[in-house]
Design a protein around this motif. Structure first.
Motif, PDB file in Angstrom:
ATOM      1  N   GLN A 134      -6.606  -2.615  -1.642  1.00  0.00           N
ATOM      2  CA  GLN A 134      -6.093  -1.733  -2.359  1.00  0.00           C
ATOM      3  C   GLN A 134      -7.085  -1.196  -2.659  1.00  0.00           C
ATOM      4  O   GLN A 134      -7.669  -0.012  -2.926  1.00  0.00           O
TER       5      GLN A 134
ATOM      6  N   GLY B 178      -4.276   1.506   1.195  1.00  0.00           N
ATOM      7  CA  GLY B 178      -5.396   1.099  -0.311  1.00  0.00           C
ATOM      8  C   GLY B 178      -5.607   2.249  -0.985  1.00  0.00           C
ATOM      9  O   GLY B 178      -6.464   3.532   0.022  1.00  0.00           O
TER      10      GLY B 178
ATOM     11  N   ALA C 194      -0.133   0.334   0.448  1.00  0.00           N
ATOM     12  CA  ALA C 194      -0.426  -1.697   0.560  1.00  0.00           C
ATOM     13  C   ALA C 194       0.544  -2.474  -0.343  1.00  0.00           C
ATOM     14  O   ALA C 194       0.695  -3.773  -0.425  1.00  0.00           O
TER      15      ALA C 194
END
Length: 499
Positions: A75, A83, A290
């Motif tokens: 992330q 991310g 993510a």
């Protein structure tokens, strides 16, 4: 020259600041301490519901730490499409606890839980483009209400921590626990007041260390179990069995995934607002993807749905440390803890009351950040005040009365039992109803906001008044009490300058 300019522009993002190795480790460790209690709570509850022994529950906790660390690194650093590159700590979502326990107790067992998490998260991954497009429906009116609610919904957690954490413990709520929490809170305030910026930024970590030392001197902390168990252990894939896919369990878990998508969206937007960086639909989508891909992988190692941790959003607000690399190091520490149960046992020895003292500041700061955002909203001659009031009040219902939705259908209760989701849904819906759908709106103020508008008059009105003029019962009088005639605008004589 152009590429150099673009590179310079990118590095200007506040989250891209790199504070150096030692600072990253220290601040990262502070993030881990803040969320540690929350990340181990879910595997602990699920393991007990599944009837697992302490060793097996330990494996669930280790897997959750390991996967949470990997998800946090993904992330914060980000790869194409995955991310959001923001300082967000990932971990096991508490929103899934009730559903997981229901699946386990219904006879499905952990394999059914893992299968449901994988399938539901894959569906969530497919629908993230829809969620990422709703960012235009998150103006300060909505985000402020949601951020405020995030802080308020976390306060009961801080209260339970301050009282000792375990409600079945005989010393739960004792003056010793609450006193230890108060001492930790006092340390946070003292360290925050000191002139040193480094000490102020580390106030949460330093106060936890100080609180733990006091607890040790008072005999309130036990380090005897730290050396019991293996030092190193790698999470074994499919240790609890091969995932099984059952439609009812998948449907129930998909509702949880929808809740997680809403909550993570709120957290991404909240931390973006706190650190004052731009969060567009592409970045929000990357953050949600993510979350979902981490949730797909987590069951393979014995963990569950992943989401951003709201309490760490509060830590960002308190410390003012905006660097995403700090949180990347927190993720690395979590990975190490997942591979080294010894370190996990050391952190687990920190008294829950110490976490409670720090939590009061952390969670309160989240609410304060939301109030600051709400200060940017225009409340003049519109329904914005009642939108905020209704959304926040609606979100508080399951917090002040946890059994409020017990009589509702399970799917409804799952969604609205989260105060964060309740506020987000209500704020978005009311914002659409009153500010986007103009049909049926009145041009008159609502009685709820009639007193909130800042008054103003035109200069021409002031020119017609004399010293001592006053209004009474809808009529204008001069200083001597004589009524002054109010002439309609069309009959008012024009100034000489107009002739």
């Amino acid at each position: 020259m152009q590429s150099e300019h673009l590179s310079t522009a990118v590095t200007k993002r506040p989250e891209d600041e790199n504070l150096g190795l030692l600072a990253n480790i220290a601040y990262g460790f502070q993030h881990v301490l803040t969320m540690y209690g929350g990340i181990i709570a879910v595997p602990l509850i699920v393991g007990q519901a599944a009837g697992l022994g302490s060793a097996e529950i330990g494996l669930l906790i280790a897997a959750s730490l390991f996967i949470g660390g990997l998800a946090t690194v993904l992330q914060t650093l980000g790869i194409p499409f995955f991310g959001c590159q923001l300082p967000l700590v990932q971990g096991v979502s508490f929103a899934s606890v009730a559903t997981i326990v229901a699946i386990v107790t219904a006879g499905g067992g952990l394999p059914s839980v893992f299968g449901a998490v994988i399938a539901a998260s894959l569906i969530g991954l497919l629908i993230t483009p829809i969620f990422s497009k709703i960012i235009r429906f998150f103006p300060p009116l909505v985000t402020g209400a949601v951020i405020t609610t995030i802080g308020l919904t976390l306060m009961p957690v801080a209260a339970r921590w301050a009282m000792g954490g375990n409600m079945k413990s005989p010393d739960f709520g004792s003056m010793a626990n609450i006193g230890l929490a108060a001492f930790t809170l006092a340390l946070v305030l003292v360290f925050s007041k000191l002139g040193s910026a480094a000490i102020s930024r580390l106030s949460i970590l330093l106060s936890m260390v100080g609180g733990t030392l006091l607890a040790w001197m008072l005999g309130m902390v036990d380090f005897s179990q730290v050396l019991v168990g293996p030092i190193f252990a790698f999470p074994t894939p499919f240790h609890f069995g091969t995932p099984e896919f059952h439609l009812p369990a998948i449907i129930s878990m998909f509702i949880v995934v929808l809740v997680i998508l809403v909550e993570t969206s709120a957290d991404v937007l909240a931390v973006g607002d706190i650190i004052e960086t731009k969060v567009d639909s592409r970045r929000l989508g990357d953050g949600l993807r993510a979350d979902m891909i981490s949730s797909v992988i987590a069951p393979l190692f014995g963990s569950f749905t992943q989401s951003a941790f709201a309490q760490n959003v509060g830590l960002v607000a308190v410390t003012g440390v905006k660097s995403r690399f700090v949180v990347t190091f927190a993720g690395i520490i979590l990975i190490i803890l997942g591979l080294m149960p010894l370190m996990g046992r050391v952190i687990a020895a920190v008294p829950t009351a110490v976490l409670g003292g720090a939590g009061v500041v952390l969670f309160g700061t989240v609410a304060a950040s939301g109030i600051r955002t709400l200060g940017k909203v225009n409340y003049q001659n519109n329904m914005n005040l009642i939108i905020v009031a209704t959304a926040v009040g609606f979100g508080m219902l399951p917090i002040v009365m946890p059994s409020f939705y017990d009589a509702f259908p399970d799917w409804f209760a799952t969604i609205f039992h989260s105060g964060i989701s309740s506020t987000a849904i209500m704020a978005i819906a009311l914002n659409l109803l009153f500010n986007h759908m103009k049909l049926g709106n009145s041009d008159q103020q609502s009685v709820f906001v009639a007193g909130t508008e800042d008054r103003s008059v035109r200069p021409a009105v002031i020119f017609d008044l004399n010293e001592g003029d006053y209004f009474k019962n809808g009529k204008l009088f001069d200083a001597e009490g004589n009524e002054v005639a109010v002439v309609p605008l069309k009959d008012r004589p024009k100034p000489l300058s107009d002739h």
